[in-house]
Design a protein around this motif. Structure first.
Motif, PDB file in Angstrom:
ATOM      1  N   VAL A 610       2.636  30.446 -15.509  1.00  0.00           N
ATOM      2  CA  VAL A 610       1.937  30.478 -16.803  1.00  0.00           C
ATOM      3  C   VAL A 610       1.536  31.902 -17.139  1.00  0.00           C
ATOM      4  CG1 VAL A 610      -0.079  29.670 -18.084  1.00  0.00           C
ATOM      5  CG2 VAL A 610       1.088  28.127 -16.506  1.00  0.00           C
ATOM      6  N   LYS A 611       1.035  32.608 -16.132  1.00  0.00           N
ATOM      7  CA  LYS A 611       0.584  33.981 -16.340  1.00  0.00           C
ATOM      8  C   LYS A 611       1.728  34.885 -16.799  1.00  0.00           C
ATOM      9  CE  LYS A 611      -2.026  37.607 -13.929  1.00  0.00           C
ATOM     10  NZ  LYS A 611      -2.695  37.962 -12.639  1.00  0.00           N
ATOM     11  N   GLY A 612       2.939  34.660 -16.291  1.00  0.00           N
ATOM     12  CA  GLY A 612       4.070  35.515 -16.639  1.00  0.00           C
ATOM     13  C   GLY A 612       4.896  35.007 -17.790  1.00  0.00           C
ATOM     14  N   ALA A 613       4.520  33.872 -18.393  1.00  0.00           N
ATOM     15  CA  ALA A 613       5.325  33.283 -19.470  1.00  0.00           C
ATOM     16  C   ALA A 613       5.247  34.108 -20.746  1.00  0.00           C
ATOM     17  CB  ALA A 613       4.858  31.860 -19.737  1.00  0.00           C
ATOM     18  N   ALA A 614       6.332  34.127 -21.454  1.00  0.00           N
ATOM     19  CA  ALA A 614       6.365  34.786 -22.760  1.00  0.00           C
ATOM     20  C   ALA A 614       5.710  33.882 -23.800  1.00  0.00           C
ATOM     21  CB  ALA A 614       7.810  35.083 -23.156  1.00  0.00           C
ATOM     22  N   LEU A 615       5.347  34.493 -24.925  1.00  0.00           N
ATOM     23  CA  LEU A 615       4.651  33.745 -25.968  1.00  0.00           C
ATOM     24  C   LEU A 615       5.468  32.557 -26.479  1.00  0.00           C
ATOM     25  CD1 LEU A 615       2.214  33.427 -27.807  1.00  0.00           C
ATOM     26  CD2 LEU A 615       3.226  35.098 -29.378  1.00  0.00           C
ATOM     27  N   PRO A 616       6.762  32.704 -26.764  1.00  0.00           N
ATOM     28  CA  PRO A 616       7.539  31.533 -27.229  1.00  0.00           C
ATOM     29  C   PRO A 616       7.558  30.403 -26.205  1.00  0.00           C
ATOM     30  CG  PRO A 616       8.726  33.566 -27.690  1.00  0.00           C
ATOM     31  CD  PRO A 616       7.573  33.944 -26.807  1.00  0.00           C
ATOM     32  N   ASP A 617       7.604  30.746 -24.922  1.00  0.00           N
ATOM     33  CA  ASP A 617       7.599  29.704 -23.887  1.00  0.00           C
ATOM     34  C   ASP A 617       6.270  28.954 -23.887  1.00  0.00           C
ATOM     35  OD1 ASP A 617      10.144  30.421 -23.069  1.00  0.00           O
ATOM     36  OD2 ASP A 617       9.397  31.921 -21.651  1.00  0.00           O
ATOM     37  N   LEU A 618       5.160  29.674 -24.058  1.00  0.00           N
ATOM     38  CA  LEU A 618       3.855  29.028 -24.114  1.00  0.00           C
ATOM     39  C   LEU A 618       3.744  28.092 -25.315  1.00  0.00           C
ATOM     40  CD1 LEU A 618       1.594  32.090 -23.179  1.00  0.00           C
ATOM     41  CD2 LEU A 618       1.909  30.029 -21.807  1.00  0.00           C
ATOM     42  N   GLU A 619       4.318  28.501 -26.440  1.00  0.00           N
ATOM     43  CA  GLU A 619       4.242  27.676 -27.646  1.00  0.00           C
ATOM     44  C   GLU A 619       5.011  26.372 -27.491  1.00  0.00           C
ATOM     45  OE1 GLU A 619       5.710  30.300 -30.628  1.00  0.00           O
ATOM     46  OE2 GLU A 619       3.797  31.341 -30.925  1.00  0.00           O
ATOM     47  N   ARG A 620       6.026  26.362 -26.600  1.00  0.00           N
ATOM     48  CA  ARG A 620       6.811  25.142 -26.407  1.00  0.00           C
ATOM     49  C   ARG A 620       6.162  24.170 -25.420  1.00  0.00           C
ATOM     50  NH1 ARG A 620      11.275  28.781 -27.007  1.00  0.00           N
ATOM     51  NH2 ARG A 620      11.285  29.234 -24.772  1.00  0.00           N
ATOM     52  N   ALA A 621       5.097  24.587 -24.760  1.00  0.00           N
ATOM     53  CA  ALA A 621       4.424  23.711 -23.794  1.00  0.00           C
ATOM     54  C   ALA A 621       3.744  22.555 -24.528  1.00  0.00           C
ATOM     55  CB  ALA A 621       3.402  24.488 -22.984  1.00  0.00           C
ATOM     56  N   PRO A 622       3.826  21.340 -24.005  1.00  0.00           N
ATOM     57  CA  PRO A 622       3.211  20.181 -24.687  1.00  0.00           C
ATOM     58  C   PRO A 622       1.692  20.315 -24.766  1.00  0.00           C
ATOM     59  CG  PRO A 622       3.921  19.601 -22.451  1.00  0.00           C
ATOM     60  CD  PRO A 622       4.475  20.961 -22.727  1.00  0.00           C
ATOM     61  N   GLY A 623       1.152  20.001 -25.942  1.00  0.00           N
ATOM     62  CA  GLY A 623      -0.290  20.024 -26.126  1.00  0.00           C
ATOM     63  C   GLY A 623      -0.866  21.396 -26.370  1.00  0.00           C
ATOM     64  N   ILE A 624      -0.022  22.423 -26.499  1.00  0.00           N
ATOM     65  CA  ILE A 624      -0.496  23.795 -26.693  1.00  0.00           C
ATOM     66  C   ILE A 624      -0.101  24.259 -28.090  1.00  0.00           C
ATOM     67  CG2 ILE A 624      -0.430  26.168 -25.829  1.00  0.00           C
ATOM     68  CD1 ILE A 624      -1.719  24.194 -23.914  1.00  0.00           C
ATOM     69  N   SER A 625      -1.128  24.520 -28.920  1.00  0.00           N
ATOM     70  CA  SER A 625      -0.854  24.995 -30.282  1.00  0.00           C
ATOM     71  C   SER A 625      -0.466  26.471 -30.254  1.00  0.00           C
ATOM     72  CB  SER A 625      -2.095  24.795 -31.155  1.00  0.00           C
ATOM     73  OG  SER A 625      -3.157  25.615 -30.669  1.00  0.00           O
ATOM     74  N   LYS A 626       0.026  26.954 -31.407  1.00  0.00           N
ATOM     75  CA  LYS A 626       0.403  28.367 -31.476  1.00  0.00           C
ATOM     76  C   LYS A 626      -0.808  29.271 -31.258  1.00  0.00           C
ATOM     77  CE  LYS A 626       4.534  28.053 -34.392  1.00  0.00           C
ATOM     78  NZ  LYS A 626       5.212  28.560 -35.614  1.00  0.00           N
ATOM     79  N   ALA A 627      -1.949  28.868 -31.819  1.00  0.00           N
ATOM     80  CA  ALA A 627      -3.164  29.677 -31.638  1.00  0.00           C
ATOM     81  C   ALA A 627      -3.582  29.704 -30.177  1.00  0.00           C
ATOM     82  CB  ALA A 627      -4.292  29.130 -32.511  1.00  0.00           C
ATOM     83  N   MET A 628      -3.517  28.549 -29.506  1.00  0.00           N
ATOM     84  CA  MET A 628      -3.895  28.498 -28.094  1.00  0.00           C
ATOM     85  C   MET A 628      -2.893  29.284 -27.240  1.00  0.00           C
ATOM     86  SD  MET A 628      -5.883  27.762 -25.669  1.00  0.00           S
ATOM     87  CE  MET A 628      -7.072  26.885 -26.679  1.00  0.00           C
TER      88      MET A 628
END
Length: 640
Positions: A610-628
């Motif tokens: 999670v710490k090394g994930a890029a922003l687009p990868d974080l946005e694709r995570a379930p339950g995670i909004s773009k702002a989060m």
């Protein structure tokens, strides 16, 4: 059934009737304050609080008819000396009306535990009692020790008199029924049996060494045992052992034999024979002078789950029956009573107390004084235990008093100390730094007053013991100055005992002088040149040092105080270090709770990913909004 403690059952009169006057005790002023309250008091059940000029609660009482009860306090000549002293300090009252007298009794117990008034009998040791919890939220239920709120789904068995009683019973359950005691995470990650399986203390359901139906049968046997049906369990084990032997399965027969031996040993190890008594709490009281001892036996399922002695505070000039009644009301405020509560004497409001306990428990509680039979024999045994415990306590108090007088003379204190605070620090190479304070008094260690301090000042260098001690004392005395500047609460120390030598004592003196505290005695205790116990040096602020003979009782007492501070500091440090080992970087991200953290870990596999994930990868995570996702990315990748 409505909750008897809910706020909507009570009507507290927020207005407080006050008579201006001196803080000094004065009977006429106190009576005048009480008479002002009487003008508006209703004739209905409720609870009243007597308060002094500062608003501190002096006494909490309950009444069937408030006006009639409070009127008694204006008839000073009929009051005992203890209550006359209370009236002389009373300057205001707060009134709470209830629907019934039983509700008033329950509320009175709550308020006594909350305010701890000086004129009420107090349950001194009111920490939660341990229970055994057999959880039911897993396919293979776990057996464990439990304290505190009972929120987890499962069967609770208790209370036990001590942690030792619980541990012995848990060991018995493991030997007898081979139930698991591990956490769910430990269970889910096993690929081979642990040591408990090897020593025949677990059936290893984690690696399918036992089927779910067979494990469920063990659980039912354990429930039968805890419910007092040990003879049924014994008969069943004997039949299983005989059956295995007849089938030439001698290895299995040996397992049943060992379990049968464990059960026989447990049955023979009962210190109290409770034959003929299923579930009961047994209470007896003994008193000498101003000290009272209340002895408790806890019998569940015909088994002795431990006994314990209590020494309630503020019992001087209070009848024994009143002490016992007040104690029981406070004790059962937290602990569920047995269906039968046996007492060694009749109480003035016995029926009322039984009604109140029944209302709180949601079932009928039989409170009685037996006259004959097995229950009477149990009460006589409890009475003997109470008398013997009281004699031991008084003998220890006499010795303790002599030691404290010697301490007063050695360190040239003005009077015998009532509160001694002992301080120590703990860390490993400057990490997980904590400070610890333990408290002792004439009655022994006051564990409810222990405090731990996380060292959080960024200017404190890692491993700087002097700076750590300085921070601890600054925070401790700043709070005392803020909350009790007049030193009337009894929380100010009469002596500071510091684990350290000249350097630590000098640092403490400087800190207190900067805060304007110059009248608290300070003593440092350090080990000798070879750090040998028994060669301790005692350091005073003026530079003087002293030693005590190797066989001095005072030396042993001071060593115990120092060692208790050391034990508490190390235990606190270890707990903090263990917590830091399992800390998750996601815990520090604002807005990430348990649900989002679980979703991220399930998606990425680890916190490091999670710490090394890029922003687009974080946005694709379930339950995670773009702002989060942006907030998580910014937390781990701050822009310089």
């Amino acid at each position: 059934m409505n909750d008897p403690t809910s706020t909507d059952r009570f009507n507290e009169q927020k207005s407080v009737y006050t008579v201006r006057g001196s803080d000094q005790p004065d009977l006429e002023t106190g009576v005048a304050a009480i008479r002002n309250v009487l003008k508006t008091l209703p004739i209905r059940p409720g609870v009243y609080r007597m308060q002094d000029a500062r608003g501190d609660v002096l006494y909490v009482g309950k009444a069937r008819a408030l006006r009639n009860r409070v009127t008694n306090y204006t008839q000073v000549a009929r009051l005992p000396k203890r209550l006359q002293r209370m009236v002389s300090q009373t300057r205001s009252m707060t009134i709470v009306t209830t629907n019934t007298e039983a509700e008033a009794l329950l509320l009175e117990a709550q308020l006594i535990k909350r305010f701890r008034p000086p004129y009420n009998v107090l349950l001194r040791d009111d920490k939660s009692f341990p229970f055994i919890l057999l959880r039911e939220d897993h396919a293979f239920p776990r057996v464990q020790k439990h304290r505190g709120a009972r929120r987890a789904k499962g069967q609770y068995y208790g209370p036990f008199a001590s942690a030792g009683s619980v541990t012995r019973t848990l060991n018995a359950l493991q030997k007898l029924f081979l139930l698991r005691s591990c956490t769910d995470s430990f269970f889910n990650n096993r690929d081979r049996p642990c040591l408990l399986y090897q020593i025949k203390r677990c059936s290893a359901p984690c690696v399918d060494r036992i089927s779910a139906p067979d494990y469920a049968e063990l659980v039912e046997d354990a429930k039968s045992f805890l419910a007092g049906k040990s003879s049924q369990v014994q008969k069943k084990l004997a039949e299983q052992m005989s059956s295995a032997a007849e089938n030439m399965d001698f290895e299995l027969a040996a397992v049943f034999r060992d379990r049968l031996k464990a059960l026989t040993f447990i049955q023979g190890a009962q210190a109290i024979n409770a034959e003929g008594v299923s579930d009961a709490d047994v209470w007896a009281i003994a008193a000498k002078g101003a000290t009272a001892c209340i002895q408790a036996f806890f019998i569940r399922g015909g088994q002795n789950w431990g006994h314990r002695s209590f020494f309630p505070a503020h019992t001087s000039e209070v009848p024994e029956e009143e002490v016992l009644q007040s104690f029981l009301a406070q004790f059962y405020e937290e602990v569920p009573p047995a269906r039968v509560v046996l007492i060694d004497r009749d109480l003035e409001e016995q029926a009322l107390l039984a009604d109140a306990l029944s209302e709180r428990a949601g079932r009928r509680i039989d409170l009685r004084r037996p006259q004959r039979g097995e229950q009477r024999r149990l009460l006589e045994q409890a009475t003997r235990n109470a008398e013997e415990a009281l004699d031991r306590h008084l003998a220890e108090s006499t010795t303790q008093g002599k030691i404290l007088r010697e301490l007063t003379e050695l360190f040239e204190l003005g009077e015998v100390p009532n509160r001694i605070e002992i301080y120590d620090n703990s860390h490993i190479m400057g990490t997980d730094m904590i400070g610890a304070m333990v408290v002792a008094g004439p009655e022994g260690m006051r564990k409810g007053a222990y405090r731990k301090f996380n060292i959080r000042n960024p200017e404190t260098k890692p491993g700087d013991d002097f700076a750590m001690m300085r921070e601890v004392l600054e925070r401790r005395f700043a709070r005392l100055e803020r909350e009790d500047p007049d030193r009337k609460s009894g929380e100010w120390p009469d002596l500071l005992l510091i684990d350290g030598g000249k350097g630590q004592v000098s640092a403490v003196c400087e800190t207190l002088q900067e805060m304007g505290v110059e009248d608290v005695p300070i003593v440092g205790i350090s080990k000798g040149p070879d750090r040998n116990a028994g060669r301790e040096h005692f350091h005073l602020p003026d530079g003087r040092e002293s030693m005590l003979p190797l066989n001095s009782p005072l030396l042993f007492y001071l060593q115990r105080l120092r060692d208790e501070a050391h034990r508490f500091a190390i235990g606190t440090h270890r707990a903090k270090r263990a917590k830091s080992f399992v800390a998750n970087p996601l815990d520090d991200v604002p807005g990430i709770g348990p649900s989002r953290k679980k979703a991220l870990l399930m998606h990425f596999g680890s916190a490091k990913a999670v710490k090394g994930a890029a922003l687009p990868d974080l946005e694709r995570a379930p339950g995670i909004s773009k702002a989060m996702a942006q907030a998580i990315h910014d937390h781990f990748h701050p822009r310089g």
